[in-house]
Design an enzyme around this catalytic site. Structure first.
Site, PDB file in Angstrom:
ATOM      1  N   LYS A  97       0.823  -1.217   0.000  1.00  0.00           N
ATOM      2  CA  LYS A  97       0.000   0.000   0.000  1.00  0.00           C
ATOM      3  C   LYS A  97       0.855   1.263   0.000  1.00  0.00           C
ATOM      4  O   LYS A  97       0.577   2.203  -0.742  1.00  0.00           O
ATOM      5  CB  LYS A  97      -0.947   0.031   1.217  1.00  0.00           C
ATOM      6  CG  LYS A  97      -1.920  -1.139   1.274  1.00  0.00           C
ATOM      7  CD  LYS A  97      -2.944  -0.988   2.384  1.00  0.00           C
ATOM      8  CE  LYS A  97      -2.358  -0.955   3.783  1.00  0.00           C
ATOM      9  NZ  LYS A  97      -1.715  -2.207   4.226  1.00  0.00           N
ATOM     10  N   ARG A 110      -9.656   0.606   9.002  1.00  0.00           N
ATOM     11  CA  ARG A 110      -9.183  -0.733   9.341  1.00  0.00           C
ATOM     12  C   ARG A 110     -10.197  -1.503  10.175  1.00  0.00           C
ATOM     13  O   ARG A 110      -9.920  -2.641  10.560  1.00  0.00           O
ATOM     14  CB  ARG A 110      -7.890  -0.608  10.141  1.00  0.00           C
ATOM     15  CG  ARG A 110      -6.631  -0.903   9.294  1.00  0.00           C
ATOM     16  CD  ARG A 110      -5.473  -0.740  10.233  1.00  0.00           C
ATOM     17  NE  ARG A 110      -4.250  -1.371   9.931  1.00  0.00           N
ATOM     18  CZ  ARG A 110      -3.208  -0.757   9.368  1.00  0.00           C
ATOM     19  NH1 ARG A 110      -3.308   0.461   8.898  1.00  0.00           N
ATOM     20  NH2 ARG A 110      -2.056  -1.385   9.256  1.00  0.00           N
ATOM     21  N   ARG A 162      11.563  -5.769   4.873  1.00  0.00           N
ATOM     22  CA  ARG A 162      11.422  -4.324   5.078  1.00  0.00           C
ATOM     23  C   ARG A 162      12.023  -3.917   6.427  1.00  0.00           C
ATOM     24  O   ARG A 162      12.605  -2.837   6.562  1.00  0.00           O
ATOM     25  CB  ARG A 162       9.935  -3.953   5.014  1.00  0.00           C
ATOM     26  CG  ARG A 162       9.680  -2.459   5.075  1.00  0.00           C
ATOM     27  CD  ARG A 162       8.238  -2.143   4.746  1.00  0.00           C
ATOM     28  NE  ARG A 162       7.371  -2.276   5.907  1.00  0.00           N
ATOM     29  CZ  ARG A 162       6.035  -2.149   5.856  1.00  0.00           C
ATOM     30  NH1 ARG A 162       5.421  -1.908   4.722  1.00  0.00           N
ATOM     31  NH2 ARG A 162       5.306  -2.261   6.936  1.00  0.00           N
ATOM     32  N   ARG A 169      11.384   0.296  11.491  1.00  0.00           N
ATOM     33  CA  ARG A 169      10.109   0.073  12.194  1.00  0.00           C
ATOM     34  C   ARG A 169      10.207  -1.150  13.083  1.00  0.00           C
ATOM     35  O   ARG A 169      10.435  -2.256  12.604  1.00  0.00           O
ATOM     36  CB  ARG A 169       8.974  -0.123  11.179  1.00  0.00           C
ATOM     37  CG  ARG A 169       8.486   1.175  10.590  1.00  0.00           C
ATOM     38  CD  ARG A 169       7.362   0.949   9.616  1.00  0.00           C
ATOM     39  NE  ARG A 169       6.235   0.204  10.173  1.00  0.00           N
ATOM     40  CZ  ARG A 169       5.077   0.065   9.547  1.00  0.00           C
ATOM     41  NH1 ARG A 169       4.902   0.617   8.352  1.00  0.00           N
ATOM     42  NH2 ARG A 169       4.106  -0.608  10.096  1.00  0.00           N
ATOM     43  N   ARG A 213      -0.120  -8.713  13.588  1.00  0.00           N
ATOM     44  CA  ARG A 213      -0.716  -7.691  12.708  1.00  0.00           C
ATOM     45  C   ARG A 213      -1.582  -8.345  11.639  1.00  0.00           C
ATOM     46  O   ARG A 213      -2.645  -7.830  11.293  1.00  0.00           O
ATOM     47  CB  ARG A 213       0.393  -6.845  12.060  1.00  0.00           C
ATOM     48  CG  ARG A 213       1.042  -5.889  13.052  1.00  0.00           C
ATOM     49  CD  ARG A 213       2.408  -5.420  12.590  1.00  0.00           C
ATOM     50  NE  ARG A 213       2.345  -4.599  11.397  1.00  0.00           N
ATOM     51  CZ  ARG A 213       3.406  -4.369  10.613  1.00  0.00           C
ATOM     52  NH1 ARG A 213       4.585  -4.908  10.882  1.00  0.00           N
ATOM     53  NH2 ARG A 213       3.274  -3.606   9.560  1.00  0.00           N
TER      54      ARG A 213
END
Ligand code: AMP
Length: 191
Positions: free
Chosen positions: A14, A89, A128, A134, A146
């Site tokens: 996204k 969400r 990532r 992060r 998640r």
């Protein structure tokens, strides 16, 4: 005004695709994840509250994110359109967003749902995590949490917009350019 939701699980691309879409179509990009990380960096009360959920891979309470979205919409009265990334969400967030937009005499026009299989998601997020800085990308347990939050709480968002025939599913695997081209095709078809 054109309002788009870029929908999909964590790691579905996204953020990457949003950057390309806003460059091409000049939408105002609204990423609740980015907004929350800015609040954390600024050590605001909202950021401190949000961090306790984000560190566990859980969703931040609806009222917190809905309040943030309301402020951004009010601050951008002349936007050509909004690209919502990582929001809504939950079903409650979807309903709240529809009300906020209706008050501004506009609506969600299309929900572009990126589909990526779960093993690929975990692989992408761990990868990532090597560079994103992060903390929620580094630990596989948090990543799985998640994805479970997505399945339990966020999938109903697609059902919600499906009742209005607004959802288009896009294959989120392939090259960045291939996926971008599929997204653009759907946007251009619609407008
Ligand atoms: P993201 O950058 O979209 O992957 O979001 C990172 C984290 O921020 C999520 O795991 C949630 O804890 C929180 N978050 C972002 N957007 C929302 C939202 N719309 N509702 C609740 N929590 C959110």
């Amino acid at each position: 005004m054109i309002n788009i939701i870029l929908f999909g699980p964590p790691g579905s691309g996204k953020g990457t695709q949003s950057e390309k879409l806003i460059e091409k179509y000049s939408f105002k990009h609204i990423s609740t994840g980015d907004l929350l990380r800015s609040e954390i960096a600024a050590k605001t009360a909202l950021g401190i509250e949000a961090k306790s959920f984000m560190d566990k891979g859980q969703l931040v309470p609806d009222e917190v994110v809905i309040g943030m979205i309301s402020s951004v919409l009010d601050a951008n009265p002349h936007a050509k359109g909004f690209l919502f990334d990582g929001f809504p969400r939950t079903k409650a967030q979807s309903e709240a967003l529809d009300k906020l937009l209706a008050n501004k005499h506009t609506e969600i026009n299309i929900v572009l749902a990126l589909h990526v299989n779960e093993d690929e998601l975990v692989k992408r997020l761990l990868n990532r995590g090597l560079t994103s800085g992060r903390s929620d990308d580094v630990n596989e347990e948090i990543i799985r949490a998640r994805i479970i939050e997505y399945e339990n709480k966020t999938m109903p968002v697609a059902d919600y917009y499906n009742q209005f025939n607004k959802v288009v599913t896009i294959k989120g695997e392939g090259t960045i350019e291939e996926i971008f081209s599929s997204l653009c095709k759907e946007i251009d078809k619609k407008f």
